[in-house]
Design a protein around this motif. Structure first.
Motif, mmCIF file in Angstrom:
data_model
loop_
_atom_site.group_PDB
_atom_site.id
_atom_site.type_symbol
_atom_site.label_atom_id
_atom_site.label_comp_id
_atom_site.label_asym_id
_atom_site.label_seq_id
_atom_site.Cartn_x
_atom_site.Cartn_y
_atom_site.Cartn_z
ATOM 1 N N PRO A 120 48.327 37.446 45.247
ATOM 2 C CA PRO A 120 47.803 36.579 46.301
ATOM 3 C C PRO A 120 47.864 37.251 47.662
ATOM 4 N N LYS A 121 47.321 36.623 48.668
ATOM 5 C CA LYS A 121 47.386 37.152 50.021
ATOM 6 C C LYS A 121 48.731 36.806 50.666
ATOM 7 N N TYR A 122 49.242 35.636 50.346
ATOM 8 C CA TYR A 122 50.542 35.205 50.838
ATOM 9 C C TYR A 122 51.384 34.755 49.649
ATOM 10 N N LEU A 123 52.679 35.060 49.736
ATOM 11 C CA LEU A 123 53.597 34.687 48.663
ATOM 12 C C LEU A 123 54.936 34.353 49.289
ATOM 13 N N VAL A 124 55.339 33.098 49.151
ATOM 14 C CA VAL A 124 56.635 32.652 49.649
ATOM 15 C C VAL A 124 57.457 32.236 48.445
ATOM 16 N N THR A 125 58.675 32.760 48.323
ATOM 17 C CA THR A 125 59.469 32.504 47.137
ATOM 18 C C THR A 125 60.949 32.551 47.475
ATOM 19 N N GLN A 126 61.746 32.021 46.607
ATOM 20 C CA GLN A 126 63.181 31.984 46.837
ATOM 21 C C GLN A 126 63.864 33.234 46.282
ATOM 22 N N MET A 127 64.988 33.554 46.855
ATOM 23 C CA MET A 127 65.804 34.664 46.360
ATOM 24 C C MET A 127 66.086 34.490 44.876
ATOM 25 N N GLY A 128 66.071 35.588 44.164
ATOM 26 C CA GLY A 128 66.400 35.548 42.750
ATOM 27 C C GLY A 128 65.215 35.346 41.834
ATOM 28 N N ASN A 129 64.095 34.906 42.406
ATOM 29 C CA ASN A 129 62.907 34.696 41.571
ATOM 30 C C ASN A 129 62.250 36.016 41.184
ATOM 31 N N ASP A 130 61.374 35.931 40.176
ATOM 32 C CA ASP A 130 60.553 37.064 39.755
ATOM 33 C C ASP A 130 59.104 36.750 40.110
ATOM 34 N N LYS A 131 58.412 37.729 40.679
ATOM 35 C CA LYS A 131 57.018 37.503 41.081
ATOM 36 C C LYS A 131 56.169 38.733 40.777
ATOM 37 N N SER A 132 54.851 38.504 40.740
ATOM 38 C CA SER A 132 53.905 39.596 40.509
ATOM 39 C C SER A 132 52.793 39.562 41.542
ATOM 40 N N ILE A 133 52.317 40.733 41.898
ATOM 41 C CA ILE A 133 51.146 40.878 42.756
ATOM 42 C C ILE A 133 50.116 41.690 41.966
ATOM 43 N N LYS A 134 48.888 41.193 41.967
ATOM 44 C CA LYS A 134 47.849 41.855 41.188
ATOM 45 C C LYS A 134 46.931 42.680 42.079
ATOM 46 N N CYS A 135 46.415 43.771 41.536
ATOM 47 C CA CYS A 135 45.490 44.623 42.270
ATOM 48 C C CYS A 135 44.403 45.127 41.337
ATOM 49 N N GLU A 136 43.185 45.101 41.842
ATOM 50 C CA GLU A 136 42.040 45.583 41.075
ATOM 51 C C GLU A 136 41.145 46.399 41.983
ATOM 52 N N GLN A 137 40.595 47.501 41.457
ATOM 53 C CA GLN A 137 39.632 48.279 42.223
ATOM 54 C C GLN A 137 38.367 48.500 41.383
ATOM 55 N N ASN A 138 37.221 48.442 42.062
ATOM 56 C CA ASN A 138 35.939 48.627 41.372
ATOM 57 C C ASN A 138 35.235 49.893 41.840
ATOM 58 N N LEU A 139 36.016 50.862 42.300
ATOM 59 C CA LEU A 139 35.460 52.108 42.835
ATOM 60 C C LEU A 139 35.428 53.222 41.795
ATOM 61 N N GLY A 140 35.973 52.976 40.631
ATOM 62 C CA GLY A 140 36.013 54.014 39.612
ATOM 63 C C GLY A 140 37.017 55.119 39.907
ATOM 64 N N HIS A 141 37.986 54.825 40.785
ATOM 65 C CA HIS A 141 38.980 55.835 41.148
ATOM 66 C C HIS A 141 39.989 56.055 40.034
ATOM 67 N N ASP A 142 40.538 57.269 40.020
ATOM 68 C CA ASP A 142 41.532 57.614 38.997
ATOM 69 C C ASP A 142 42.952 57.290 39.423
ATOM 70 N N THR A 143 43.192 57.177 40.727
ATOM 71 C CA THR A 143 44.558 56.997 41.216
ATOM 72 C C THR A 143 44.682 55.694 41.991
ATOM 73 N N MET A 144 45.750 54.964 41.716
ATOM 74 C CA MET A 144 46.057 53.738 42.463
ATOM 75 C C MET A 144 47.476 53.816 42.989
ATOM 76 N N TYR A 145 47.729 53.087 44.069
ATOM 77 C CA TYR A 145 49.003 53.177 44.763
ATOM 78 C C TYR A 145 49.501 51.789 45.174
ATOM 79 N N TRP A 146 50.809 51.697 45.370
ATOM 80 C CA TRP A 146 51.399 50.564 46.074
ATOM 81 C C TRP A 146 52.171 51.101 47.271
ATOM 82 N N TYR A 147 51.922 50.472 48.431
ATOM 83 C CA TYR A 147 52.610 50.805 49.658
ATOM 84 C C TYR A 147 53.339 49.568 50.164
ATOM 85 N N LYS A 148 54.449 49.803 50.863
ATOM 86 C CA LYS A 148 55.196 48.717 51.503
ATOM 87 C C LYS A 148 55.145 48.935 53.007
#
Lengths: 111, 111
Positions: free
Chosen positions: B8-36
């Motif tokens: 999602p664009k925003y995610l509010v959650t409590q300490m101790g929880n487990d969450k996921s963020i999804k990412c999709e690209q339609n550029l046909g690229h070979d490499t994907m990244y996560w940045y903080k």
């Protein structure tokens, strides 16, 4: 790892003024990009510029790879230019490629 | 027809929880990244995936795990969330040494 230094860290401009942002990097790079992070947090691609000079409207960029620096020029600044400008370099380390960011230049354009 | 999209664009959650963020690209690229991006706006790489193989893990706590079901997707799973995990997380994609494109970011707030 590679070091990326941007200057100045903060810049305040009157609308219509010109400015130059600088990015120095400590090692040879495969490519260099400039991004604009707008006040809404989006990272917008400005230039992909491993070397040479490119222009896009009021913005232009020059990278001198042999001297390990890049410059971003903003002419006739507008309030919509406000935000943070990031320089990021891609280098190969341990056979992989990663984009390393500088700490950014925060630009505020006032009417 | 967004090139790199994350939810999602925003995610509010409590300490101790487990969450996921999804990412999709339609550029046909070979490499994907996560940045903080931390509170000081510094962007730091967390993971890089090239052709579904993890090639960078920048001393990120093992509570963070990237999952790539196919070349176009790279999801980020976070277990046992902590207050210090609050940040903006960006997904990106590129060809090796090529121009990188970023998603719009996910602002994670742990309370």
């Amino acid at each position: 790892g590679i070091q990326v230094e941007q200057s100045p860290p903060d810049l305040i401009l009157q609308e219509g003024a010109n400015s130059t942002l600088r990015c120095n990097f400590s090692d040879s790079v495969n490519n260099l990009q400039w991004f604009h992070q707008n006040p809404w947090g989006q990272l917008i691609n400005l230039f992909y510029i491993p070397s040479g000079t490119k222009q896009n409207g009021r913005l232009s960029a020059t990278t001198v790879a042999t001297e390990r620096y890049s410059l971003l020029y903003i002419s006739s600044s507008q309030t919509t230019d406000s935000g943070v400008y990031f320089c990021a370099v891609c280098y190969s380390g341990a056979g992989s490629y990663q984009l390393t960011f500088g700490k950014g230049t925060k630009l505020s354009v006032i009417p | 027809d967004t090139a790199v999209s994350q939810t999602p664009k925003y995610l509010v959650t409590q300490m101790g929880n487990d969450k996921s963020i999804k990412c999709e690209q339609n550029l046909g690229h070979d490499t994907m990244y996560w940045y903080k991006q931390d509170s000081k706006k510094f962007l730091k790489i967390m993971f890089s995936y090239n052709n579904k193989e993890l090639i960078i893990n920048e001393t990120v706590p093992n509570r963070f795990s990237p999952k790539s079901p196919d070349k176009a997707h790279l999801n980020l799973h976070i277990n046992s969330l902590e207050l210090g995990d609050s940040a903006v997380y960006f997904c990106a994609s590129s060809q090796p040494r090529g121009e990188a494109f970023f998603g719009q970011g996910t602002r994670l707030t742990v309370v």
